[in-house]
Write an enzyme that holds these catalytic residues in place. Sequence first.
Site, mmCIF file in Angstrom:
data_model
loop_
_atom_site.group_PDB
_atom_site.id
_atom_site.type_symbol
_atom_site.label_atom_id
_atom_site.label_comp_id
_atom_site.label_asym_id
_atom_site.label_seq_id
_atom_site.Cartn_x
_atom_site.Cartn_y
_atom_site.Cartn_z
ATOM 1 N N ASN A 1 73.195 25.649 28.285
ATOM 2 C CA ASN A 1 72.285 24.546 28.657
ATOM 3 C C ASN A 1 72.058 23.011 28.141
ATOM 4 O O ASN A 1 73.033 22.141 28.775
ATOM 5 C CB ASN A 1 70.925 24.409 29.018
ATOM 6 C CG ASN A 1 70.866 25.857 30.696
ATOM 7 O OD1 ASN A 1 71.600 25.726 30.496
ATOM 8 N ND2 ASN A 1 69.451 26.068 30.164
ATOM 9 N N ASP B 1 73.083 28.439 35.016
ATOM 10 C CA ASP B 1 72.813 29.720 36.476
ATOM 11 C C ASP B 1 74.213 30.116 36.024
ATOM 12 O O ASP B 1 73.471 31.732 36.480
ATOM 13 C CB ASP B 1 72.442 28.408 37.269
ATOM 14 C CG ASP B 1 71.252 27.960 37.416
ATOM 15 O OD1 ASP B 1 70.515 27.024 36.079
ATOM 16 O OD2 ASP B 1 70.919 26.910 37.947
ATOM 17 N N GLU C 1 65.660 32.566 30.226
ATOM 18 C CA GLU C 1 66.743 33.804 29.928
ATOM 19 C C GLU C 1 66.806 34.942 29.580
ATOM 20 O O GLU C 1 67.401 35.799 29.529
ATOM 21 C CB GLU C 1 67.724 33.155 29.265
ATOM 22 C CG GLU C 1 67.145 33.408 27.333
ATOM 23 C CD GLU C 1 66.263 32.288 27.415
ATOM 24 O OE1 GLU C 1 66.195 31.622 25.755
ATOM 25 O OE2 GLU C 1 65.816 31.529 28.145
#
Length: 354
Positions: A244, A253, A279
């Site tokens: 991220n 995503d 996650e």
Amino acid sequence: MIKPALPVNEAERLAALQRYRVLDTAREQEFDDLVSIARTICGTPMGAVTLIDRDRQWFKSLQGLEGEQTPRDEAFCAHTILKPEELMVVADARQDQRFSGNPSVLGDPHIRFYAGAPLLSSDGYALGSLCVFDSVPSDLGAPQADALRALSRQVSRMMEMRLLRIEIDHHQAEHDWYEAHLLEYYQQLEQANLELSEQTRTDPLTGLPNRRALAAALTDAIGRTGEAAPAVAIVDIDHFKMVNDIHGHGEGDQVLTELAGVLKSQFSARGMAARYGGEEFVILMPDTPLQQAELQCEYLRESVSLLPIGLPITVSIGLAVHRVGESSAETLRRADAALYQAKAQGRDRVVVAS
């Protein structure tokens, strides 16, 4: 703060609102249920069904804080009704000149995020909204926005049914005709609510069952007799925060959805794979001996490392088999402890709980 303007059809809109005879009535479970579903889908602590009267915003349902009404000039929903066909989303009220000076932003409940879907009368007037809000900035994904719009339509139908019930009371001679139509409305509403409730058991990003659905399935698997104890594995994407931080949340995503696809292909036929949060994913393998469950986890780990997504993705897995007399939460805790051992030992591995 910018005070909301009046709709161009304000007189007609107020007449439509009065026609429903809902203002200042008692709270009703049906409206509260729809607000609960909206909050769950959108992940907010607060939500409401509001109606915009001449000088006030009145709450038919309110969750997450107390109150019955607020001045219309301070109501977010008074802005929402100005565009009856649109969902209004305010990601951060402090950055929006319409609301930055609003008492509900500056003081309790310190609103930052707001999303409201207009409630429309049968003849198209915006009467209020179904809204959710939070004290931290946020946003809605497309599935959440669609669900909020769908729920607002259910609130409008509920108001139509309230009106129909009132009319039934005044037309006893036509009771049978009205009763048939009321039953049809209730059947439609029940089916719609069943579909909407199912959304609260599904993760909107990955399409996998969520934590709530997993808990029910695990409890059911533990309660079965005549089968081997279920195995539970917790799967964590290694160094996901770096994905991220370096590549952006869009890429993150994509990693989550790709992993979800692998989980669906390997476990949908027997067992369940669910998104547990962030996650982390949980795999439920009912009636599965430990050795077989471990082999399945190793196969999953290798499959993830071969995903063609342009990033070196690996997973760590903690595996536990349910013990007699153990609660589902205890089984998950042992699997989680095994997961932390896998991380401590270098990640990209499967560790079986002791």
